[in-house]
Write a protein that holds these residues in place. Structure first.
Motif, PDB file in Angstrom:
ATOM      1  N   UNK A  68      -6.362   1.985  -9.379  1.00 54.40           N
ATOM      2  CA  UNK A  68      -6.704   1.442 -10.690  1.00 54.40           C
ATOM      3  C   UNK A  68      -7.903   0.505 -10.588  1.00 54.40           C
ATOM      4  N   UNK A  69      -7.893  -0.325  -9.575  1.00 56.92           N
ATOM      5  CA  UNK A  69      -9.014  -1.242  -9.334  1.00 56.92           C
ATOM      6  C   UNK A  69     -10.313  -0.471  -9.122  1.00 56.92           C
ATOM      7  N   UNK A  70     -10.243   0.650  -8.452  1.00 55.03           N
ATOM      8  CA  UNK A  70     -11.441   1.457  -8.187  1.00 55.03           C
ATOM      9  C   UNK A  70     -12.011   2.058  -9.470  1.00 55.03           C
ATOM     10  N   UNK A  71     -11.137   2.502 -10.358  1.00 49.10           N
ATOM     11  CA  UNK A  71     -11.604   3.212 -11.554  1.00 49.10           C
ATOM     12  C   UNK A  71     -11.806   2.302 -12.759  1.00 49.10           C
ATOM     13  N   UNK A  72     -10.973   1.262 -12.867  1.00 54.13           N
ATOM     14  CA  UNK A  72     -11.068   0.330 -14.005  1.00 54.13           C
ATOM     15  C   UNK A  72     -10.925  -1.093 -13.477  1.00 54.13           C
ATOM     16  N   UNK A  73     -11.982  -1.646 -12.912  1.00 55.23           N
ATOM     17  CA  UNK A  73     -11.904  -2.959 -12.263  1.00 55.23           C
ATOM     18  C   UNK A  73     -11.394  -4.089 -13.162  1.00 55.23           C
ATOM     19  N   UNK A  74     -11.641  -3.981 -14.453  1.00 57.36           N
ATOM     20  CA  UNK A  74     -11.191  -5.045 -15.360  1.00 57.36           C
ATOM     21  C   UNK A  74      -9.683  -5.020 -15.596  1.00 57.36           C
ATOM     22  N   UNK A  75      -9.031  -3.921 -15.244  1.00 58.67           N
ATOM     23  CA  UNK A  75      -7.587  -3.781 -15.474  1.00 58.67           C
ATOM     24  C   UNK A  75      -6.758  -3.979 -14.210  1.00 58.67           C
ATOM     25  N   UNK A  76      -7.336  -4.535 -13.145  1.00 57.94           N
ATOM     26  CA  UNK A  76      -6.607  -4.654 -11.881  1.00 57.94           C
ATOM     27  C   UNK A  76      -5.387  -5.557 -12.003  1.00 57.94           C
ATOM     28  N   UNK A  77      -5.413  -6.511 -12.953  1.00 56.14           N
ATOM     29  CA  UNK A  77      -4.254  -7.402 -13.128  1.00 56.14           C
ATOM     30  C   UNK A  77      -3.037  -6.626 -13.628  1.00 56.14           C
ATOM     31  N   UNK A  78      -3.245  -5.509 -14.297  1.00 57.78           N
ATOM     32  CA  UNK A  78      -2.121  -4.677 -14.724  1.00 57.78           C
ATOM     33  C   UNK A  78      -1.404  -4.098 -13.504  1.00 57.78           C
ATOM     34  N   UNK A  79      -2.173  -3.758 -12.497  1.00 57.74           N
ATOM     35  CA  UNK A  79      -1.578  -3.297 -11.246  1.00 57.74           C
ATOM     36  C   UNK A  79      -0.773  -4.386 -10.565  1.00 57.74           C
ATOM     37  N   UNK A  80      -1.256  -5.609 -10.669  1.00 61.15           N
ATOM     38  CA  UNK A  80      -0.509  -6.750 -10.102  1.00 61.15           C
ATOM     39  C   UNK A  80       0.853  -6.878 -10.781  1.00 61.15           C
ATOM     40  N   UNK A  81       0.876  -6.732 -12.101  1.00 61.04           N
ATOM     41  CA  UNK A  81       2.135  -6.836 -12.847  1.00 61.04           C
ATOM     42  C   UNK A  81       3.105  -5.743 -12.391  1.00 61.04           C
ATOM     43  N   UNK A  82       2.588  -4.544 -12.163  1.00 64.37           N
ATOM     44  CA  UNK A  82       3.445  -3.461 -11.684  1.00 64.37           C
ATOM     45  C   UNK A  82       4.021  -3.775 -10.305  1.00 64.37           C
ATOM     46  N   UNK A  83       3.215  -4.376  -9.436  1.00 60.66           N
ATOM     47  CA  UNK A  83       3.691  -4.770  -8.102  1.00 60.66           C
ATOM     48  C   UNK A  83       4.767  -5.855  -8.205  1.00 60.66           C
ATOM     49  N   UNK A  84       4.573  -6.772  -9.109  1.00 60.08           N
ATOM     50  CA  UNK A  84       5.517  -7.878  -9.264  1.00 60.08           C
ATOM     51  C   UNK A  84       6.855  -7.381  -9.798  1.00 60.08           C
ATOM     52  N   UNK A  85       6.833  -6.300 -10.557  1.00 66.19           N
ATOM     53  CA  UNK A  85       8.087  -5.716 -11.042  1.00 66.19           C
ATOM     54  C   UNK A  85       8.964  -5.282  -9.877  1.00 66.19           C
TER      55      UNK A  85
END
Length: 162
Positions: free
Chosen positions: A124-141
């Protein structure tokens, strides 16, 4: 019960504590490895994203830390540090063994799952760098379930009366 008496209470308790540390550590090594593999692919293309990749890679490593905390707390409560553990009964040893299992198994499986989510978040960070925090939320789940495993083991260890 004769089978367990051959090992003794201390050995059973230490086995449980050791499994909490080792299995959580194995899960963290696997999870951080999965995320690291994804991260190196991105860093070949864009080394400026190293900080964000490193954060996503480190997240699955927390389970290893939680397992070590459970190991230390169990060893402390068993009396290994003050020398009173050597007269531990088989029943007490089995209690510690069972109390350490949630962290051992929860740490193993949640760290691997979290590594996979972190790898996806790196994509996600590679394709949409501005949305990387969404990936963090998924990891925190996924982290939530590792914390529940830690809590379950700690509460059981605290309530073992010797």
């Amino acid at each position: 019960m004769e089978f367990f008496e051959a090992f003794g209470g201390l050995a059973l308790g230490l086995l449980g504590a050791g499994l909490a540390a080792v299995l959580s550590g194995i899960g963290s090594a696997k999870g951080t490895g999965i995320a690291g593999e994804a991260g190196t692919g991105l860093l070949c293309q864009d080394p400026s994203k190293f900080g964000k990749v490193m954060i996503l890679q480190v997240i699955p490593g927390t389970q290893g830390l939680y397992g070590l905390v459970v190991w230390f707390f169990a060893v402390f409560r068993m009396g290994l540090l003050d020398g009173t553990a050597f007269d531990m009964t088989v029943q007490e040893g089995l209690r510690y063994f069972v109390a350490c299992l949630p962290m051992a198994l929860g740490g193993l499986f949640s760290a691997i799952a979290q590594g996979r989510v972190a790898a996806g978040s790196i994509n996600l960070l590679a394709k949409k760098p501005d949305d990387w925090s969404k990936g963090m939320v998924l990891c925190i789940t996924v982290e939530f379930y590792a914390i529940l495993s830690l809590l379950a083991s700690m509460l059981m260890i605290i309530n073992i009366s010797g």
